[in-house]
Design an enzyme around this catalytic site. Sequence first.
Site, PDB file in Angstrom:
ATOM      1  N   LYS A  88       0.853  -1.194   0.000  1.00 31.71           N
ATOM      2  CA  LYS A  88       0.000   0.000   0.000  1.00 31.71           C
ATOM      3  C   LYS A  88       0.888   1.242   0.000  1.00 31.71           C
ATOM      4  O   LYS A  88       1.841   1.333   0.782  1.00 31.71           O
ATOM      5  CB  LYS A  88      -0.899   0.002   1.238  1.00 31.71           C
ATOM      6  CG  LYS A  88      -2.018  -1.022   1.157  1.00 31.71           C
ATOM      7  CD  LYS A  88      -3.168  -0.533   0.289  1.00 31.71           C
ATOM      8  CE  LYS A  88      -4.327  -1.513   0.294  1.00 31.71           C
ATOM      9  NZ  LYS A  88      -5.414  -1.082  -0.607  1.00 31.71           N
ATOM     10  N   LYS A  92     -13.226  -7.844  -7.443  1.00 32.66           N
ATOM     11  CA  LYS A  92     -13.616  -8.236  -6.088  1.00 32.66           C
ATOM     12  C   LYS A  92     -15.060  -8.701  -6.149  1.00 32.66           C
ATOM     13  O   LYS A  92     -15.929  -7.962  -6.604  1.00 32.66           O
ATOM     14  CB  LYS A  92     -13.473  -7.051  -5.138  1.00 32.66           C
ATOM     15  CG  LYS A  92     -12.022  -6.577  -5.063  1.00 32.66           C
ATOM     16  CD  LYS A  92     -11.803  -5.410  -4.129  1.00 32.66           C
ATOM     17  CE  LYS A  92     -10.310  -5.084  -4.116  1.00 32.66           C
ATOM     18  NZ  LYS A  92      -9.959  -3.886  -3.387  1.00 32.66           N
TER      19      LYS A  92
END
Length: 325
Positions: free
Chosen positions: A105, A215
């Site tokens: 991240k 997702k």
Amino acid sequence: MSLNSLLETAKVVSLPLRQKFRGVTHREMVLFEGNNGFAEWSPFLEYEAEDAAVWLSAAIEWANGKLPNIQREYVEVNATLPAVAPQNVATSLAPYGAFETVKIKVAEPGQDLNDDLQRIWQVRRLHPKAKIRLDANGGWSVAEAVALAGAMVENGVPIEYLEQPCASIGELAELRVIFKRNGFQIKVAADESVRKVDDPQAVVLAGAADVLVLKAAPLGGVNRALHIAAESGLACAVSSALESSVGLAMGLHLAASLPDFGLAAGLGTAALLAADLTEEPLLPVNGELVVRRVNPSPRLLAEHAASPERRDWWLDRLAAAHALF
Ligand SMILES: [Mg+2]
């Protein structure tokens, strides 16, 4: 499924996270049971009812719907590293064990490019052979993404792709043009530009991505995500939304139903939870997960039951989302 049949088996739970993620220390969710087994419904707290309803259709499909056949029994998964300080990289990656790919991240609010670089260099020191994905959650400007990509190329860092480096589809398309012009062999993956837009193919038509991140829950379920993948004609990587192992199993089924694109799935995120709903969490072994359904253990459902206030909040939310069907 009717609202009453959902409420009959619905349990609201709150699972502690190992460290703060997306601004929360606990992940709350609703579990309910259908003919196939249990499903998890866990739209992020700030999502409106319209989005929560899309997550609900995914969960209902998983609990009760017809699911595609899987193509393989194992799925390679990547490690996921939150935007931690360099000294915390080793601890954060430890629960993943061995892995070939790590998603780091970056572009965390309150941090700068130097924080990102320090984290990346630390991963390189500890895992020199790992393929690296950088996920900016749309947090960079085009100039910042180019600067970071330049630093990666200069230092020979094997970047598999930049995930949603910039917020808009226009910026992603511009970035791909600049990368080509500069001779950077760096791919761009779209995540938010697939699941937070009305038309998931818009990013494809704009030539703004090399890879789509899929997702299952935010895209409305396994079947719909498979359809988006097929229509796009692009390579796809499956990822999770910080679910318990019950919800991760749905993503795993999606990953196992797709063609093999050679891209590890971001489904090892049970490692981010300090507690799960099963005695056998979906934790990767040697960078892989066995494809299987997961049902919660009654003991752990009881142990992690949410407070009465949070339970009421979630069941009201469930009714509001279901009303949009
Ligand atoms: Mg992402």
